[in-house]
Design a protein around this motif. Structure first.
Motif, PDB file in Angstrom:
ATOM      1  N   GLU A  10       0.832  -1.207   0.000  1.00 20.69           N
ATOM      2  CA  GLU A  10       0.000   0.000   0.000  1.00 20.69           C
ATOM      3  C   GLU A  10       0.862   1.251   0.000  1.00 20.69           C
ATOM      4  O   GLU A  10       0.636   2.185  -0.774  1.00 20.69           O
ATOM      5  CB  GLU A  10      -0.931  -0.007   1.211  1.00 20.69           C
ATOM      6  N   GLU A  11       1.892   1.275   0.855  1.00 26.65           N
ATOM      7  CA  GLU A  11       2.776   2.441   0.927  1.00 26.65           C
ATOM      8  C   GLU A  11       3.680   2.515  -0.297  1.00 26.65           C
ATOM      9  O   GLU A  11       3.939   3.591  -0.840  1.00 26.65           O
ATOM     10  CB  GLU A  11       3.616   2.389   2.203  1.00 26.65           C
ATOM     11  N   PHE A  12       4.163   1.367  -0.751  1.00 28.49           N
ATOM     12  CA  PHE A  12       4.993   1.314  -1.950  1.00 28.49           C
ATOM     13  C   PHE A  12       4.230   1.877  -3.149  1.00 28.49           C
ATOM     14  O   PHE A  12       4.745   2.734  -3.883  1.00 28.49           O
ATOM     15  CB  PHE A  12       5.408  -0.132  -2.219  1.00 28.49           C
ATOM     16  N   ASN A  13       3.001   1.425  -3.350  1.00 30.28           N
ATOM     17  CA  ASN A  13       2.191   1.899  -4.486  1.00 30.28           C
ATOM     18  C   ASN A  13       1.850   3.378  -4.356  1.00 30.28           C
ATOM     19  O   ASN A  13       1.764   4.093  -5.364  1.00 30.28           O
ATOM     20  CB  ASN A  13       0.919   1.063  -4.609  1.00 30.28           C
ATOM     21  N   HIS A  14       1.666   3.825  -3.121  1.00 27.90           N
ATOM     22  CA  HIS A  14       1.421   5.262  -2.883  1.00 27.90           C
ATOM     23  C   HIS A  14       2.594   6.081  -3.412  1.00 27.90           C
ATOM     24  O   HIS A  14       2.401   7.087  -4.115  1.00 27.90           O
ATOM     25  CB  HIS A  14       1.238   5.508  -1.379  1.00 27.90           C
ATOM     26  N   GLY A  15       3.835   5.649  -3.105  1.00 26.83           N
ATOM     27  CA  GLY A  15       5.014   6.369  -3.577  1.00 26.83           C
ATOM     28  C   GLY A  15       5.138   6.350  -5.082  1.00 26.83           C
ATOM     29  O   GLY A  15       5.410   7.375  -5.720  1.00 26.83           O
ATOM     30  N   ALA A 161       6.259   6.778   4.178  1.00 26.25           N
ATOM     31  CA  ALA A 161       6.637   5.934   5.309  1.00 26.25           C
ATOM     32  C   ALA A 161       7.512   4.788   4.808  1.00 26.25           C
ATOM     33  O   ALA A 161       7.762   4.650   3.611  1.00 26.25           O
ATOM     34  CB  ALA A 161       5.382   5.404   6.006  1.00 26.25           C
ATOM     35  N   SER A 162       7.957   3.945   5.710  1.00 27.19           N
ATOM     36  CA  SER A 162       8.755   2.794   5.305  1.00 27.19           C
ATOM     37  C   SER A 162       7.952   1.902   4.370  1.00 27.19           C
ATOM     38  O   SER A 162       6.783   1.625   4.610  1.00 27.19           O
ATOM     39  CB  SER A 162       9.169   1.991   6.538  1.00 27.19           C
ATOM     40  N   VAL A 163       8.578   1.464   3.286  1.00 28.87           N
ATOM     41  CA  VAL A 163       7.931   0.495   2.403  1.00 28.87           C
ATOM     42  C   VAL A 163       8.387  -0.921   2.745  1.00 28.87           C
ATOM     43  O   VAL A 163       8.053  -1.878   2.060  1.00 28.87           O
ATOM     44  CB  VAL A 163       8.199   0.802   0.916  1.00 28.87           C
ATOM     45  N   CYS A 164       9.180  -1.051   3.832  1.00 31.94           N
ATOM     46  CA  CYS A 164       9.641  -2.360   4.293  1.00 31.94           C
ATOM     47  C   CYS A 164       8.866  -2.749   5.547  1.00 31.94           C
ATOM     48  O   CYS A 164       8.697  -1.936   6.454  1.00 31.94           O
ATOM     49  CB  CYS A 164      11.130  -2.330   4.623  1.00 31.94           C
ATOM     50  N   LYS A 165       8.381  -3.956   5.604  1.00 37.96           N
ATOM     51  CA  LYS A 165       7.588  -4.404   6.739  1.00 37.96           C
ATOM     52  C   LYS A 165       8.381  -4.296   8.042  1.00 37.96           C
ATOM     53  O   LYS A 165       9.543  -4.679   8.117  1.00 37.96           O
ATOM     54  CB  LYS A 165       7.127  -5.849   6.547  1.00 37.96           C
ATOM     55  N   GLU A 166       7.725  -3.753   9.076  1.00 31.17           N
ATOM     56  CA  GLU A 166       8.263  -3.654  10.427  1.00 31.17           C
ATOM     57  C   GLU A 166       9.573  -2.869  10.496  1.00 31.17           C
ATOM     58  O   GLU A 166      10.424  -3.114  11.347  1.00 31.17           O
ATOM     59  CB  GLU A 166       8.424  -5.047  11.049  1.00 31.17           C
ATOM     60  N   MET A 167       9.738  -1.907   9.576  1.00 34.94           N
ATOM     61  CA  MET A 167      10.941  -1.077   9.587  1.00 34.94           C
ATOM     62  C   MET A 167      10.691   0.146  10.453  1.00 34.94           C
ATOM     63  O   MET A 167      10.525   1.258   9.978  1.00 34.94           O
ATOM     64  CB  MET A 167      11.307  -0.677   8.150  1.00 34.94           C
ATOM     65  N   LEU A 168      10.600  -0.048  11.761  1.00 34.20           N
ATOM     66  CA  LEU A 168      10.504   1.061  12.693  1.00 34.20           C
ATOM     67  C   LEU A 168      11.903   1.609  12.964  1.00 34.20           C
ATOM     68  O   LEU A 168      12.895   0.883  12.899  1.00 34.20           O
ATOM     69  CB  LEU A 168       9.861   0.616  13.996  1.00 34.20           C
ATOM     70  N   ILE A 169      11.965   2.905  13.281  1.00 34.85           N
ATOM     71  CA  ILE A 169      13.237   3.538  13.617  1.00 34.85           C
ATOM     72  C   ILE A 169      13.406   3.515  15.135  1.00 34.85           C
ATOM     73  O   ILE A 169      12.508   3.936  15.870  1.00 34.85           O
ATOM     74  CB  ILE A 169      13.269   4.992  13.115  1.00 34.85           C
ATOM     75  N   VAL A 170      14.537   3.029  15.603  1.00 38.07           N
ATOM     76  CA  VAL A 170      14.773   3.024  17.043  1.00 38.07           C
ATOM     77  C   VAL A 170      14.781   4.463  17.556  1.00 38.07           C
ATOM     78  O   VAL A 170      15.389   5.353  16.953  1.00 38.07           O
ATOM     79  CB  VAL A 170      16.101   2.315  17.386  1.00 38.07           C
ATOM     80  N   ASN A 327       8.176   7.169  13.052  1.00 37.99           N
ATOM     81  CA  ASN A 327       7.413   6.022  13.541  1.00 37.99           C
ATOM     82  C   ASN A 327       5.915   6.301  13.565  1.00 37.99           C
ATOM     83  O   ASN A 327       5.108   5.420  13.252  1.00 37.99           O
ATOM     84  CB  ASN A 327       7.910   5.619  14.926  1.00 37.99           C
ATOM     85  N   LYS A 328       5.535   7.532  13.902  1.00 36.71           N
ATOM     86  CA  LYS A 328       4.113   7.897  13.846  1.00 36.71           C
ATOM     87  C   LYS A 328       3.577   7.751  12.427  1.00 36.71           C
ATOM     88  O   LYS A 328       2.450   7.302  12.211  1.00 36.71           O
ATOM     89  CB  LYS A 328       3.918   9.334  14.345  1.00 36.71           C
ATOM     90  N   MET A 329       4.390   8.154  11.454  1.00 35.27           N
ATOM     91  CA  MET A 329       3.998   8.019  10.059  1.00 35.27           C
ATOM     92  C   MET A 329       3.822   6.549   9.689  1.00 35.27           C
ATOM     93  O   MET A 329       2.858   6.167   9.014  1.00 35.27           O
ATOM     94  CB  MET A 329       5.060   8.667   9.152  1.00 35.27           C
ATOM     95  N   ILE A 330       4.756   5.726  10.157  1.00 33.03           N
ATOM     96  CA  ILE A 330       4.691   4.295   9.863  1.00 33.03           C
ATOM     97  C   ILE A 330       3.469   3.665  10.513  1.00 33.03           C
ATOM     98  O   ILE A 330       2.740   2.893   9.889  1.00 33.03           O
ATOM     99  CB  ILE A 330       5.987   3.599  10.331  1.00 33.03           C
ATOM    100  N   TRP A 331       3.214   3.986  11.783  1.00 28.04           N
ATOM    101  CA  TRP A 331       2.057   3.424  12.481  1.00 28.04           C
ATOM    102  C   TRP A 331       0.759   3.824  11.780  1.00 28.04           C
ATOM    103  O   TRP A 331      -0.157   3.026  11.620  1.00 28.04           O
ATOM    104  CB  TRP A 331       2.033   3.916  13.924  1.00 28.04           C
ATOM    105  N   LYS A 332       0.709   5.072  11.343  1.00 24.55           N
ATOM    106  CA  LYS A 332      -0.508   5.572  10.692  1.00 24.55           C
ATOM    107  C   LYS A 332      -0.728   4.910   9.340  1.00 24.55           C
ATOM    108  O   LYS A 332      -1.842   4.478   9.006  1.00 24.55           O
ATOM    109  CB  LYS A 332      -0.401   7.087  10.520  1.00 24.55           C
ATOM    110  N   ARG A 333       0.319   4.832   8.528  1.00 20.11           N
ATOM    111  CA  ARG A 333       0.177   4.327   7.164  1.00 20.11           C
ATOM    112  C   ARG A 333       0.040   2.809   7.097  1.00 20.11           C
ATOM    113  O   ARG A 333      -0.675   2.271   6.288  1.00 20.11           O
ATOM    114  CB  ARG A 333       1.382   4.751   6.317  1.00 20.11           C
TER     115      ARG A 333
END
Length: 338
Positions: A10-15, A161-170, A327-333
Motif C-alpha cells: 500500500e505504501e509502496f504503491n502510494h510512492g 513511510a517505510s515500504v519495508c515491513k516492520e521497519m521502525l526507527i529506534v 514512527n508515527k507516520m509508519i504506524w498511521k500508514r
C-alpha cells in the motif's frame, strides 16, 4: 525472506503513484521526505518510463558504483536496460550512477536526475544538500530529491513511510551524567553493558575523536570489569583493517569502540549502539538519525540506541523527535501495532 525485504505494498504503491503523477505534470522538481535507508525500488517504474521515452537518467547518491537493490530489480524484468558508474556524467548507458561529490564535473543534461540521500549513510548537512540538489536541477530536465527532511521549497513534495515491513526507527534513550566519560561511566550505563554482555550482544560504541577513542578504550580494558566480553578498538584511520574475524565470535559479547561513525553496522550485524559524548559538536541531528536508521534496518526487533552525554543537545533532541515522527507516520500508514 528477511522482514526488511518484505514490501508494504500500500505504501509502496502510494510512492510510485505520486512519482508518476508528478512526472505527468511536467513539474521541475519533486521532494520525497522519508526514513533513512528506505527502499530505492520506488524509482523502478519512473526509470523504465524515462528509458521507454529514450531518455537518459542520472542517479546521484553517496557511494561509488551502482545501487545493487535497484539494478537487481531492473534486471528481473528481463528487458534491455544498460547501466554504469560515471565520475563526470560521461557514458551512454540508460542509467548512470554518480557520487554526489562529482556533480560539478557533469557538463551534459539528463532527462531525469534522482538525488538519493537515503539509500546510503548521508554525509551532507542540510545546507550542503540544498546546494548539491540545486546543481542537480541545472543538469537535468526533471529532478527528484529523496531525503529525510524538506530542503527546497520549489516543486511538489510528499512524505513516504517505510515500504519495508516492520521497519521502525529506534528512538534513542538519553542518558545524562556529570561523570567524565573519558575516565568513568554512570551506573545506568554499566547496567546496560552488563546486560549486553550477559545476552552476548554485538555492540558498537561511538566516540567523537581519536583522543577519546584511546581514553575510553583504555578505561574499558583496564578498569571496567566486563569479564567474558571481547572489547575491540577500531579507529577510522584503520578502517581498511579487517575485523570480521573477531566479529565471528559466537560465545561472548563483542564491544567495538570506534571514532568512525560510518563503520558498516550492516556488515557487522550490530544489535545495539551507544553514542558517548553525544552532545559533542561532531554529532548533528542528521548523522544521529542515520545511525538510528542504520541499526534499525539490520535488526528484526527494535534494537537499543543510547545517547550518553553531559547535556541533551538540540541535535540529540531533534534526532529523537525525527525518529518519533517517522514512527508515527509508519504506524498511521501501515496500521502496525506495537
Amino acid at each position: 525472506m528477511n522482514k526488511k525485504d518484505m514490501i508494504v505494498y500500500e505504501e509502496f504503491n502510494h510512492g510510485v503513484k505520486r512519482i508518476s503523477s508528478w512526472y505527468k505534470k511536467k513539474l521541475k522538481s519533486l521532494s520525497i521526505v522519508t526514513i533513512p535507508f528506505n527502499s530505492s525500488l520506488i524509482f523502478v517504474d519512473i526509470i523504465l518510463e524515462v528509458i521507454k521515452d529514450e531518455g537518459k537518467i542520472l542517479y546521484i547518491w553517496g557511494k561509488d558504483g551502482e545501487v545493487k537493490e535497484l539494478i537487481g530489480k531492473l534486471k528481473s524484468f528481463k528487458i534491455n536496460v544498460t547501466y554504469g558508474y560515471t565520475e563526470d556524467g560521461s557514458g551512454d548507458s540508460d542509467i548512470l550512477f554518480l557520487n554526489y561529490k562529482n556533480i560539478s564535473k557533469v557538463k551534459r543534461k539528463f532527462k531525469l536526475a534522482i538525488f538519493d540521500d537515503i539509500t546510503s549513510y548521508s554525509y551532507l548537512s542540510k545546507f550542503n544538500l540544498k546546494g548539491a540538489y540545486e546543481n542537480t536541477l541545472e543538469i537535468s530536465e526533471r529532478s527528484i530529491l529523496y531525503t529525510v527532511e524538506l530542503v527546497i521549497k520549489i516543486g511538489e513534495r510528499f512524505e513516504l513511510a517505510s515500504v519495508c515491513k516492520e521497519m521502525l526507527i529506534v528512538e534513542p534513550r538519553m542518558i545524562t551524567t556529570r561523570i567524565d566519560l573519558n575516565k568513568d561511566i554512570p551506573y545506568i550505563l554499566y547496567d546496560y553493558l552488563k546486560w549486553f554482555r550477559d545476552e552476548k550482544k554485538r555492540v558498537v560504541i561511538f566516540v567523537p575523536d581519536k583522543e577519546k577513542l584511546e581514553a575510553v578504550y583504555d578505561y574499558y580494558i583496564d578498569k571496567l570489569k566486563l569479564d567474558g566480553a571481547k572489547i575491540i578498538k577500531f579507529s577510522k584511520d584503520d578502517r581498511k583493517k579487517y575485523i570480521n574475524s573477531s566479529l565471528k565470535i559466537k560465545d561472548k559479547a563483542i564491544f567495538i569502540i570506534t571514532d568512525y561513525m560510518e563503520v558498516s553496522l550492516e556488515d557487522s550485524r550490530f544489535e545495539a549502539a551507544i553514542v558517548l559524548f553525544a552532545d559533542n559538536n561532531r554529532y548533528n541531528y542528521k548523522n544521529l538519525i542515520y545511525l538510528c536508521g542504520s541499526i534499525s534496518k539490520i535488526n528484526d526487533v527494535v534494537p537499543e540506541m543510547l545517547f550518553v552525554s553531559k547535556d541533551v543537545s538540540e541535535d540529540m533532541d531533534k534526532a529523537k523527535d525525527m525518529a518519533r515522527d517517522f514512527n508515527k507516520m509508519i504506524w498511521k500508514r501501515n496500521s502496525m501495532v506495537f
